[in-house]
Design an enzyme around this catalytic site. Structure first.
Site, PDB file in Angstrom:
ATOM      1  N   HIS A  33       0.838  -1.210   0.000  1.00  0.00           N
ATOM      2  CA  HIS A  33       0.000   0.000   0.000  1.00  0.00           C
ATOM      3  C   HIS A  33       0.872   1.259   0.000  1.00  0.00           C
ATOM      4  O   HIS A  33       0.575   2.237  -0.685  1.00  0.00           O
ATOM      5  CB  HIS A  33      -0.882   0.055   1.249  1.00  0.00           C
ATOM      6  CG  HIS A  33      -1.821  -1.094   1.396  1.00  0.00           C
ATOM      7  ND1 HIS A  33      -1.639  -2.097   2.332  1.00  0.00           N
ATOM      8  CD2 HIS A  33      -2.964  -1.396   0.745  1.00  0.00           C
ATOM      9  CE1 HIS A  33      -2.632  -2.964   2.249  1.00  0.00           C
ATOM     10  NE2 HIS A  33      -3.449  -2.566   1.291  1.00  0.00           N
ATOM     11  N   GLN A 150      -8.950  -6.909 -10.495  1.00  0.00           N
ATOM     12  CA  GLN A 150      -9.588  -5.719  -9.915  1.00  0.00           C
ATOM     13  C   GLN A 150      -9.143  -4.458 -10.657  1.00  0.00           C
ATOM     14  O   GLN A 150      -9.961  -3.599 -11.019  1.00  0.00           O
ATOM     15  CB  GLN A 150      -9.227  -5.607  -8.438  1.00  0.00           C
ATOM     16  CG  GLN A 150      -9.611  -4.283  -7.800  1.00  0.00           C
ATOM     17  CD  GLN A 150      -9.390  -4.256  -6.304  1.00  0.00           C
ATOM     18  OE1 GLN A 150     -10.188  -4.787  -5.556  1.00  0.00           O
ATOM     19  NE2 GLN A 150      -8.315  -3.638  -5.844  1.00  0.00           N
TER      20      GLN A 150
HETATM   21  O1  PAF Z   1      -8.068  -3.676  -3.001  1.00  0.00           O
HETATM   22  C1  PAF Z   1      -8.715  -3.322  -1.986  1.00  0.00           C
HETATM   23  O2  PAF Z   1      -8.183  -3.170  -0.884  1.00  0.00           O
HETATM   24  C2  PAF Z   1     -10.219  -3.120  -2.114  1.00  0.00           C
HETATM   25  O3  PAF Z   1     -10.776  -4.021  -3.003  1.00  0.00           O
HETATM   26  C3  PAF Z   1     -10.594  -1.664  -2.484  1.00  0.00           C
HETATM   27  C4  PAF Z   1     -10.098  -1.297  -3.859  1.00  0.00           C
HETATM   28  C5  PAF Z   1     -10.046  -0.712  -1.451  1.00  0.00           C
HETATM   29  C6  PAF Z   1     -12.123  -1.520  -2.496  1.00  0.00           C
HETATM   30  O4  PAF Z   1     -12.685  -1.818  -1.262  1.00  0.00           O
END
Ligand code: PAF
Length: 280
Positions: A33, A150
């Site tokens: 992150h 995603q």
């Molecule tokens: O990847 C994540 O942590 C989640 O899927 C996100 C993009 C924050 C959406 O809740």
């Protein structure tokens, strides 16, 4: 770093912000992150992160309740990495009434791979991300390639809905042994943690076999995928899929294919489900 919890406070805080960059998260932050935030920082004037564990993207039997929540540590890490604004709404702030309006991504992208094993997952993700985009109104948003499908679902949503947001992909961060960093790694026992790297090793082997097959003019993706699944099964994993796909739409590969490819895998080790991928 300014911390805000409500939509109204966030809108006020960002009133005079020019170029907003955005990294949405569910908290329990790790280097993966933080690297997305470092990537976002120079792309705008104000770097916004969100922490929200989104109930909509969890199936009833999944780990919504036990999902690790590490608020104090997350705030400290975000401060260190230079995040300007942290948006951390409660469920009541973000979903004051049941979210009846939802974003349904197309089945050919959202009902395969992760979507096949976690039905409704990408509806939940797309809905919350669309809503967060409307609230933050970023010009740039950064998503990790670790969640490859995603990232693709979000890219397509932004494109089809003509949202004025540049979606940037961040490289996957790995531990020294090669395990992709993930909040769910924290569920692994020490023995499982030592074994966990085998998922990325099996993907590496699958990618190498695909490259070799293509080079030799003979590629049987299904056979290679079966070998990768069996490799993991023999080590005590329960793989959901290990697969070779085209990068541009994640469709399957039949025969020799010189388009950019990606291998993706998802497998359970004990009770923990891990995913990973590798561009070929
Ligand atoms: O990847 C994540 O942590 C989640 O899927 C996100 C993009 C924050 C959406 O809740």
């Amino acid at each position: 770093m300014l911390i805000v919890h409500t939509i109204a406070d966030l809108r006020r805080a960002l009133e005079h912000a020019c170029v907003r960059t955005f990294v949405p998260t569910m908290g329990n932050l790790h280097e993966g992150h933080l690297s997305l935030l470092r990537q976002a920082k120079p792309l705008g004037d104000v770097a916004v992160a969100s922490i929200f564990v989104n109930r909509l993207q969890f199936l009833p039997h999944e780990d919504f309740d036990s999902y690790p929540r590490t608020w104090e540590r997350d705030c400290e890490l975000l401060r260190q990495v230079g995040c300007d604004v942290l948006f951390a709404p409660t469920e009541k702030d973000l979903y004051p009434e049941p979210q009846g309006y939802k974003v349904h991504p197309p089945a050919e992208l959202a009902d395969i791979l992760e979507g096949a094993f976690r039905p409704g997952f990408f509806v939940g993700v797309s809905t919350v991300v669309h809503k967060l985009f409307n609230i933050v109104q970023p010009q740039v948003a950064v998503f990790g390639k670790k969640d490859y499908q995603q990232l693709m679902v979000i890219r397509r949503m932004v494109q089809q809905m003509a949202l004025p947001i540049d979606i940037v992909g961040g490289e996957t961060c790995r531990a020294e042994d090669g395990l992709a960093l993930s909040s769910r790694n924290g569920y692994l026992s020490p023995q499982e943690r030592a074994e966990a790297v085998q998922l990325s090793m099996a993907l590496k082997a699958l990618a190498a076999a695909a490259r070799a097959g293509n080079a030799a003019g003979q590629l049987d993706a299904a056979a290679l995928e079966a070998v990768a699944m069996e490799t993991l099964r023999a080590r005590g994993w329960q793989p959901d899929y290990m697969t070779l796909r085209k990068q541009h739409d994640l469709s399957p590969v039949s025969g020799v294919c010189h388009e950019p490819l990606v291998v993706l895998g998802a497998a359970k080790l004990g009770k923990t489900r891990l995913i990973d991928n590798l561009e070929v």
